[in-house]
Design an enzyme around this catalytic site. Structure first.
Site, PDB file in Angstrom:
ATOM      1  N   LYS A   1      53.279  39.039  40.667  1.00 21.43           N
ATOM      2  CA  LYS A   1      53.709  37.953  41.373  1.00 21.43           C
ATOM      3  C   LYS A   1      54.081  36.925  40.204  1.00 21.43           C
ATOM      4  O   LYS A   1      53.081  36.368  39.614  1.00 21.43           O
ATOM      5  CB  LYS A   1      52.752  37.569  42.154  1.00 21.43           C
ATOM      6  CG  LYS A   1      52.844  36.205  42.826  1.00 21.43           C
ATOM      7  CD  LYS A   1      51.797  35.529  43.547  1.00 21.43           C
ATOM      8  CE  LYS A   1      52.134  34.190  44.075  1.00 21.43           C
ATOM      9  NZ  LYS A   1      50.877  33.411  44.300  1.00 21.43           N
TER      10      LYS A   1
ATOM     11  N   TYR B   1      49.108  38.739  38.750  1.00 18.43           N
ATOM     12  CA  TYR B   1      49.265  37.483  39.199  1.00 18.43           C
ATOM     13  C   TYR B   1      49.581  36.632  37.995  1.00 18.43           C
ATOM     14  O   TYR B   1      48.696  36.271  37.099  1.00 18.43           O
ATOM     15  CB  TYR B   1      48.200  36.804  39.913  1.00 18.43           C
ATOM     16  CG  TYR B   1      48.260  35.352  40.609  1.00 18.43           C
ATOM     17  CD1 TYR B   1      49.332  34.698  40.703  1.00 18.43           C
ATOM     18  CD2 TYR B   1      47.122  35.080  41.144  1.00 18.43           C
ATOM     19  CE1 TYR B   1      49.698  33.448  41.042  1.00 18.43           C
ATOM     20  CE2 TYR B   1      47.293  33.483  41.952  1.00 18.43           C
ATOM     21  CZ  TYR B   1      48.511  33.034  42.181  1.00 18.43           C
ATOM     22  OH  TYR B   1      48.566  31.697  42.394  1.00 18.43           O
TER      23      TYR B   1
ATOM     24  N   THR C   1      45.372  31.089  44.681  1.00 20.60           N
ATOM     25  CA  THR C   1      45.558  29.707  44.452  1.00 20.60           C
ATOM     26  C   THR C   1      45.411  28.755  45.677  1.00 20.60           C
ATOM     27  O   THR C   1      44.636  27.724  45.879  1.00 20.60           O
ATOM     28  CB  THR C   1      46.519  29.251  43.639  1.00 20.60           C
ATOM     29  OG1 THR C   1      46.614  30.049  42.631  1.00 20.60           O
ATOM     30  CG2 THR C   1      46.639  27.962  43.039  1.00 20.60           C
ATOM     31  N   ASN C   2      46.200  28.996  46.672  1.00 17.38           N
ATOM     32  CA  ASN C   2      46.472  28.371  48.008  1.00 17.38           C
ATOM     33  C   ASN C   2      45.329  28.496  48.694  1.00 17.38           C
ATOM     34  O   ASN C   2      44.650  27.665  49.460  1.00 17.38           O
ATOM     35  CB  ASN C   2      47.490  28.864  48.961  1.00 17.38           C
ATOM     36  CG  ASN C   2      48.746  28.088  48.106  1.00 17.38           C
ATOM     37  OD1 ASN C   2      49.378  27.131  48.617  1.00 17.38           O
ATOM     38  ND2 ASN C   2      49.350  28.613  47.359  1.00 17.38           N
TER      39      ASN C   2
ATOM     40  N   VAL D   1      55.889  35.558  47.421  1.00 16.22           N
ATOM     41  CA  VAL D   1      54.503  34.990  47.877  1.00 16.22           C
ATOM     42  C   VAL D   1      54.461  33.490  47.827  1.00 16.22           C
ATOM     43  O   VAL D   1      54.527  32.917  46.985  1.00 16.22           O
ATOM     44  CB  VAL D   1      53.243  35.581  47.076  1.00 16.22           C
ATOM     45  CG1 VAL D   1      51.947  35.175  47.663  1.00 16.22           C
ATOM     46  CG2 VAL D   1      53.335  36.982  46.975  1.00 16.22           C
TER      47      VAL D   1
END
Length: 330
Positions: free
Chosen positions: A184, A155, A60-61, A227
């Protein structure tokens, strides 16, 4: 009554424990904002030398949804070259392979493997969220894991998947797959983490928090790391929370966790603020111009008032970060 422990065998290859940065994408200051691979090479090496235990790309980042397939491969190739040039060629690099279809995710997994990634990070499908039943979720992850040349990290981030949220039963089912090695939890559900760690050892299925503001509780609950987008801004301090905890210095870890949690509040607001903060606190140190840290269009950099607020909130960690020495890679 004791909880029944899982009897599944340990996984062949596990994601090493620790703190991972979901690395931001950096762009050239042109109308089309081409990927600035030179800047990403420099940023990658800085994060490694700052003590991050691994890096995640195309999450996403990393603005994965805004990147082309070829750009994703180029970034991963650059990251692998950067760590190899540092003398740590086996450093863990995780690649986002999230697609809306099973076929696309498998294609991205193969691309990532060819580009030098060592693990794959996979969101659930969410284009038609009402159609994403438990049967669909389990089938999707099973099919991708069966075909992927890379071990899969689940995720779970309902905020970017139209509310699709894997519960602890779903994750326990997926944990039995030999090529699904970790989760995560960006859902921030520590209770979910406890339910999973009570049943699985880290060698069977590892649990990571999805941000650094609850890293200490995650570790205390049996998780093995996190993370965190904060790593893009203050990589040394976020890694140090984990390192202190592992060394048994829990009071020091808790004290640093409190400062990290307050600084991370800005990252919770938007990716644009995380990228701005990385540019503000690290850009000059890296020799990378501020425009490289802007989001990719159509998204915009934050307004001046938001920037001032971000510097004030995250600045509480600046002194601590600057006092920490770089890690020796020998």
């Amino acid at each position: 009554m004791p909880i029944t422990k899982s009897s599944i065998p340990p996984k062949k290859t596990m994601l090493p424990p620790g703190v991972y940065t979901p690395v931001i994408s950096l762009y050239k200051p042109s109308k089309t904002q081409e990927i600035d691979l030179e800047a990403m090479y420099t940023h990658c090496q800085y994060l490694v030398k700052s003590g991050q235990h691994g890096l995640v790309y195309q999450g996403t980042n990393g603005e994965a949804i805004l990147l082309s397939r070829s750009e994703k491969s180029s970034i991963l190739q650059t990251a692998r070259r950067a760590v190899t040039d540092l003398g740590v060629p086996d450093y863990p690099i995780v690649a986002g392979i999230s697609g809306q279809s099973t076929n696309e995710s498998i294609e991205l997994a193969n691309d990532a493997y060819q580009a030098g990634a060592s693990f794959a990070l996979l969101l659930p499908p969410s284009f038609w969220p009402k159609a994403v039943t438990e049967e669909v979720l389990v089938g999707f992850y099973t099919d991708v894991a069966d075909a992927s040349p890379l071990p899969i990290v689940v995720y779970n981030f309902p905020g970017v998947t139209a509310g699709v949220d894997l519960n602890s039963d779903d994750l326990a089912t997926l944990a039995a797959h030999p090529n699904i090695v970790a989760v995560k939890l960006t859902c921030g559900n520590v209770g979910k983490a406890v339910r999973l760690t009570s049943r699985f050892s880290p060698e069977q299925f590892s649990v990571y928090g999805g941000s650094s503001d609850f890293l200490f509780p995650t570790l205390e609950a049996g998780g093995v790391g996190c993370v965190t987008g904060m790593g893009n801004v203050f990589p040394k301090a976020t890694a140090k929370v984990y390192d202190l905890w592992v060394e048994g210095k829990k009071e020091e870890a808790r004290a640093l966790q409190e400062v990290v949690a307050n600084a991370e509040w800005a990252c919770k607001k938007s990716l644009a603020l995380t990228k701005f903060a990385a540019g503000h606190f690290l850009g000059e140190k890296l020799g990378v111009r501020p425009e490289a840290f802007w989001p990719r269009r159509p998204y915009l950099p934050p307004a001046e008032k938001q920037r001032e607020w971000t510097v004030g909130v995250m600045g509480v960690l600046e002194e601590e970060e600057n006092a920490i020495a770089e890690k020796s890679l020998k």
